[in-house]
Design a protein around this motif. Structure first.
Motif, PDB file in Angstrom:
ATOM      1  N   ARG A  80      -7.700  21.352  23.168  1.00  0.00           N
ATOM      2  CA  ARG A  80      -7.715  20.693  24.481  1.00  0.00           C
ATOM      3  C   ARG A  80      -8.007  19.203  24.341  1.00  0.00           C
ATOM      4  O   ARG A  80      -7.387  18.362  25.004  1.00  0.00           O
ATOM      5  CB  ARG A  80      -8.744  21.350  25.393  1.00  0.00           C
ATOM      6  CG  ARG A  80      -8.381  22.764  25.845  1.00  0.00           C
ATOM      7  CD  ARG A  80      -9.434  23.316  26.815  1.00  0.00           C
ATOM      8  NE  ARG A  80      -9.515  22.482  28.008  1.00  0.00           N
ATOM      9  CZ  ARG A  80     -10.654  22.074  28.568  1.00  0.00           C
ATOM     10  NH1 ARG A  80     -11.809  22.412  28.029  1.00  0.00           N
ATOM     11  NH2 ARG A  80     -10.640  21.337  29.649  1.00  0.00           N
ATOM     12  N   ILE A  81      -8.957  18.868  23.478  1.00  0.00           N
ATOM     13  CA  ILE A  81      -9.299  17.457  23.293  1.00  0.00           C
ATOM     14  C   ILE A  81      -8.121  16.713  22.670  1.00  0.00           C
ATOM     15  O   ILE A  81      -7.796  15.583  23.075  1.00  0.00           O
ATOM     16  CB  ILE A  81     -10.563  17.325  22.417  1.00  0.00           C
ATOM     17  CG1 ILE A  81     -11.793  17.824  23.185  1.00  0.00           C
ATOM     18  CG2 ILE A  81     -10.773  15.880  21.979  1.00  0.00           C
ATOM     19  CD1 ILE A  81     -13.078  17.840  22.378  1.00  0.00           C
ATOM     20  N   GLN A  97      -6.137  13.493  24.154  1.00  0.00           N
ATOM     21  CA  GLN A  97      -5.918  12.248  23.408  1.00  0.00           C
ATOM     22  C   GLN A  97      -4.455  11.825  23.445  1.00  0.00           C
ATOM     23  O   GLN A  97      -4.150  10.632  23.610  1.00  0.00           O
ATOM     24  CB  GLN A  97      -6.377  12.417  21.957  1.00  0.00           C
ATOM     25  CG  GLN A  97      -7.885  12.436  21.771  1.00  0.00           C
ATOM     26  CD  GLN A  97      -8.285  12.651  20.326  1.00  0.00           C
ATOM     27  OE1 GLN A  97      -7.638  13.434  19.613  1.00  0.00           O
ATOM     28  NE2 GLN A  97      -9.334  11.981  19.880  1.00  0.00           N
ATOM     29  N   ARG A  98      -3.560  12.789  23.327  1.00  0.00           N
ATOM     30  CA  ARG A  98      -2.135  12.455  23.362  1.00  0.00           C
ATOM     31  C   ARG A  98      -1.751  11.902  24.740  1.00  0.00           C
ATOM     32  O   ARG A  98      -0.963  10.959  24.851  1.00  0.00           O
ATOM     33  CB  ARG A  98      -1.295  13.699  23.065  1.00  0.00           C
ATOM     34  CG  ARG A  98      -1.618  14.458  21.788  1.00  0.00           C
ATOM     35  CD  ARG A  98      -1.230  13.698  20.533  1.00  0.00           C
ATOM     36  NE  ARG A  98      -2.103  12.607  20.162  1.00  0.00           N
ATOM     37  CZ  ARG A  98      -3.317  12.754  19.571  1.00  0.00           C
ATOM     38  NH1 ARG A  98      -3.789  13.957  19.310  1.00  0.00           N
ATOM     39  NH2 ARG A  98      -4.028  11.694  19.241  1.00  0.00           N
ATOM     40  N   GLN A  99      -2.304  12.500  25.781  1.00  0.00           N
ATOM     41  CA  GLN A  99      -2.008  12.031  27.139  1.00  0.00           C
ATOM     42  C   GLN A  99      -2.550  10.622  27.347  1.00  0.00           C
ATOM     43  O   GLN A  99      -1.899   9.763  27.945  1.00  0.00           O
ATOM     44  CB  GLN A  99      -2.618  13.007  28.168  1.00  0.00           C
ATOM     45  CG  GLN A  99      -2.207  12.742  29.600  1.00  0.00           C
ATOM     46  CD  GLN A  99      -3.343  12.094  30.406  1.00  0.00           C
ATOM     47  OE1 GLN A  99      -4.288  11.591  29.832  1.00  0.00           O
ATOM     48  NE2 GLN A  99      -3.185  12.100  31.711  1.00  0.00           N
ATOM     49  N   SER A 111      -7.935  22.540  34.222  1.00  0.00           N
ATOM     50  CA  SER A 111      -6.945  21.472  34.345  1.00  0.00           C
ATOM     51  C   SER A 111      -5.854  21.653  33.294  1.00  0.00           C
ATOM     52  O   SER A 111      -6.124  21.925  32.134  1.00  0.00           O
ATOM     53  CB  SER A 111      -7.614  20.103  34.187  1.00  0.00           C
ATOM     54  OG  SER A 111      -8.204  19.981  32.906  1.00  0.00           O
ATOM     55  N   ASP A 112      -4.626  21.519  33.735  1.00  0.00           N
ATOM     56  CA  ASP A 112      -3.500  21.681  32.822  1.00  0.00           C
ATOM     57  C   ASP A 112      -2.438  20.644  33.179  1.00  0.00           C
ATOM     58  O   ASP A 112      -1.951  20.614  34.320  1.00  0.00           O
ATOM     59  CB  ASP A 112      -2.925  23.098  32.940  1.00  0.00           C
ATOM     60  CG  ASP A 112      -1.919  23.405  31.819  1.00  0.00           C
ATOM     61  OD1 ASP A 112      -2.088  22.824  30.719  1.00  0.00           O
ATOM     62  OD2 ASP A 112      -1.009  24.189  32.069  1.00  0.00           O
ATOM     63  N   PRO A 113      -2.055  19.782  32.287  1.00  0.00           N
ATOM     64  CA  PRO A 113      -2.506  19.710  30.893  1.00  0.00           C
ATOM     65  C   PRO A 113      -3.917  19.130  30.799  1.00  0.00           C
ATOM     66  O   PRO A 113      -4.366  18.448  31.714  1.00  0.00           O
ATOM     67  CB  PRO A 113      -1.477  18.785  30.248  1.00  0.00           C
ATOM     68  CG  PRO A 113      -1.069  17.873  31.363  1.00  0.00           C
ATOM     69  CD  PRO A 113      -1.057  18.732  32.594  1.00  0.00           C
ATOM     70  N   PRO A 114      -4.622  19.386  29.695  1.00  0.00           N
ATOM     71  CA  PRO A 114      -5.970  18.842  29.527  1.00  0.00           C
ATOM     72  C   PRO A 114      -5.951  17.318  29.598  1.00  0.00           C
ATOM     73  O   PRO A 114      -5.016  16.663  29.129  1.00  0.00           O
ATOM     74  CB  PRO A 114      -6.380  19.337  28.140  1.00  0.00           C
ATOM     75  CG  PRO A 114      -5.508  20.531  27.896  1.00  0.00           C
ATOM     76  CD  PRO A 114      -4.213  20.236  28.563  1.00  0.00           C
ATOM     77  N   ALA A 115      -7.001  16.756  30.174  1.00  0.00           N
ATOM     78  CA  ALA A 115      -7.090  15.302  30.311  1.00  0.00           C
ATOM     79  C   ALA A 115      -8.538  14.869  30.300  1.00  0.00           C
ATOM     80  O   ALA A 115      -9.446  15.646  30.624  1.00  0.00           O
ATOM     81  CB  ALA A 115      -6.407  14.844  31.600  1.00  0.00           C
TER      82      ALA A 115
END
Length: 685
Positions: free
Chosen positions: A227-228, A232-234, A176-180
């Protein structure tokens, strides 16, 4: 550590024992430990989805906000990279952070529910049920802050830190991109028992520490941490959080350093052995089950209990303490006469050097009305054979014709009585048919007296199938006619009314003065009287005794307590009723009687009250009290829903405060919920 009184000091698992295979909440059930036989998860109705959802319970006066020593991160840790921000953390600082979190009071239930139930925007059923709640309560609570530990690679069978989870329990697939983060809230269906989503939900409002073991390349840990951090930012952007409110850390010390300096943080060491330093639900359930069903004598030289396993319970007797072990199993057939003769000769030749083993059909395997005469003949011959060997000096010589092989052994030549153990995995389910049949035969008891005396006088907790009730009732005349102890006419026997109302199960004895049961048990007061139960605590479900029975029994009104307006809906609280209920139970204890605590099914509302009393009486933490009650509920699995479980963790805080002990949880909410989900997974339909 758990707050436990000295009388309940329990041993830790053997250092050589290994945990069950790793379970993932997001994958198939492969690798799941075998379920304990005959346990099942009952259906707990929330009482219907009302047209107008239930009103919110009163809010607590104080709002609680969890603090953390990992925020802001610059004060305690070193920044590793700038985009996205990832920090390093030492073993010392991590241990301090974990300890700090364990000493923080949990937010009050009203602050985190219904959010913890899981409110997906597309789940109209779940949303409709909670639609009367302020819309703000569907948002992420601002008061909650947690700490999550993630192991790179996700193999939790070795080098597992306390509360650690795998990356796939938190993040979407690596591609998955971006990581979520995973969308863990269920999109459909209604449930107030979404234990499997709690680790993920709490991770989203956590500072997250990533670590690897000796086999993990540091680059893998760095990549996972990045990735984590991006996830978190998302998540914070989607929920309107301040930037970098929650952050990602990498453990800068090796696992071995943690293992050496902070062994209390290690659940499974680098060799894959359980340390015993961290409460393990699988182990404690099995330990409490063995403790509850520990082998005991039901008739002279005949014992009933679990299959000997010193690895789980070092207090149990070794199998060589017995002459003959009879395992009740679904795969067995009723032994033939020649087999019993051969075993008799084997016992003589063996001269007590080691135990001999045999099998017998389990409870529920001889089914009415299709049972055969040969099965009943075999059951009777088995009882007679055991009784002769267990009581050789009380058995008169038989004048019946014997085969030449049987004649080789005369009763007078038996050197000593033979000691038997009737056993199965849990010590109570598969063994019940043979144990009750033998108890009736050896003691000369009709089925209803055997049922009560086995439980009340012999102290055995057991579960029998309805088919066992029917079979033993049907063949009772033959058992008693052949019994060496029965000395009255079978025509003089009368069957009590309560026997026809039971389905095989008795209320579950949790403590000597407290039983846990269902509404059917509560509506069978004659049975309760036979068991020594003098009080009934009804949680949300009213009794329906016929008027004539109510007048006949003259049950004092002060011995009945009804806790009203409490449905199993994840909304109605029980916390406010704990003190009143426990005071009622205590009064029964002081009067020398016992209290039945029941709801409709006997697994959620009433189980919550019983767990609260076990915590209060034995000084156990919630995880250990939960396993204590779960093991003693016998054939069904207790199912306090999310809110009740959370309230019990808050009850643990109150218990420690009342004992003038500092607040310190043994396990955090996310870990408790995850472990309950994993324990229940083998039974899921």
């Amino acid at each position: 550590m758990a707050a436990a009184v000295a009388s309940r000091a329990l041993p830790i698992p053997s250092p050589s024992s290994t945990p069950p295979p790793h379970l993932s909440l997001n994958t198939s059930s492969r690798g799941t430990p075998a379920a304990i036989p005959n346990k099942h998860i009952p259906i707990c109705s929330p009482g219907g989805l009302p047209a107008t959802p239930p009103a919110s319970p009163p809010r607590q006066d104080s709002l609680i906000e969890t603090s953390s020593i990992t925020y802001p991160p610059h004060h305690y840790c070193t920044e590793f990279s700038y985009d996205p921000p990832v920090y390093t953390i030492t073993a010392d600082r991590m241990a301090e952070a974990v300890e700090h979190m364990a000493t923080q009071p949990l937010p009050n239930p009203e602050q985190v529910f219904p959010w913890l139930h899981g409110l997906h925007s597309d789940n109209h059923m779940q949303l409709a049920f909670f639609s009367s709640r302020p819309r703000s309560l569907r948002k992420v609570p601002q008061c909650i802050r947690s700490l999550t530990i993630v192991k790179t690679g996700g193999n939790l069978n070795t080098s597992k830190l306390k509360g650690a989870i795998a990356p796939d329990e938190l993040l979407q697939s690596a591609s998955s991109d971006p990581p979520a983060f995973i969308e863990c809230d269920p999109k459909d269906g209604f449930s107030v028992r979404n234990f499997h989503i709690q680790a993920c939900k709490l991770a989203m409002v956590s500072d997250i520490i990533v670590y690897g073991d000796a086999k993990t390349h540091p680059n893998e840990t760095v990549a996972l941490a990045q990735r984590i951090s991006k996830a978190q930012r998302q998540y914070e952007a989607r929920n309107g959080f301040p930037p970098c409110l929650f952050n990602t850390f990498m453990l800068s010390d090796s696992f071995n350093v943690v293992q050496d300096r902070y062994p209390d943080l290690v659940a499974t060491d680098s060799t894959g052995s359980m340390t015993g330093s961290v409460a393990d639900f699988f182990y404690w359930e099995r330990y409490e089950m063995c403790a509850m069903s520990k082998a005991s004598q039901i008739s002279n030289n005949v014992y009933l209990g679990p299959t000997p396993d010193l690895g789980v319970n070092p207090d149990c007797e070794d199998e060589d303490s017995y002459d003959m072990l009879i395992e009740a199993t679904d795969l067995a057939h009723v032994p033939e006469s020649r087999s019993l003769r051969a075993l008799r000769m084997g016992l003589e030749r063996n001269n007590r050097k080691c135990a001999l083993h045999m099998e017998f059909p389990s409870s529920g395997s001889i089914m009415p009305p299709s049972w055969s005469h040969s099965e009943v003949d075999g059951l009777m011959e088995m009882c007679r054979w055991m009784n002769e060997l267990a009581n050789p000096h009380e058995v008169k010589r038989s004048k019946r014709t014997r085969s030449e092989e049987d004649e080789a052994i005369e009763m007078d030549e038996i050197a000593a009585p033979r000691k038997f153990l009737i056993h199965c995995t849990d010590g109570y389910t598969e063994t019940t048919l043979l144990a009750l049949a033998y108890f009736m035969y050896a003691e000369g008891l009709p089925v209803h007296d055997a049922w009560i005396q086995m439980h009340r006088d012999k102290g055995r907790n057991f579960f029998a199938y309805p088919s066992d009730v029917a079979l033993l009732s049907a063949i009772q005349p033959r058992i008693l006619q052949e019994s060496p102890r029965f000395n009255q006419s079978i025509f003089e026997l009368s069957e009590p009314r309560w026997l026809s109302k039971i389905d095989g199960s008795l209320p579950s004895r949790i403590l000597p003065y407290m039983y846990l049961g269902n509404l059917n048990h509560a509506n069978n007061p004659e049975l309760l009287r036979e068991l020594g139960i003098t009080r009934i605590l009804s949680v949300g479900e009213a009794l329906s005794w016929p008027d004539d029975l109510r007048k006949k029994l003259a049950w004092p009104s002060e011995n009945l307590l009804m806790v009203d307006r409490v449905q199993d809906n994840g909304v109605d609280p029980l916390w406010a009723e704990f003190e009143r209920c426990l005071k009622f139970i205590k009064a029964g204890k002081e009067d020398g009687g016992a209290t039945l605590v029941h709801c409709r099914v006997g697994v959620s509302r009433s189980a919550t009250i019983c767990i609260a009393e076990v915590m209060n009486e034995l000084g156990l933490s919630f995880p250990r009290a939960y396993c204590f009650v779960r093991a003693r509920r016998l054939n069904v699995i207790i199912q306090p829903h999310l809110r009740f479980t959370y309230e019990l963790l808050k009850w643990e805080e109150f218990q420690r405060e009342r004992r003038n002990e500092p607040l310190r949880r043994e396990l955090e909410w996310a870990t408790v919920a995850r472990e309950i989900a994993l324990m229940n997974k083998p039974y899921s339909r």
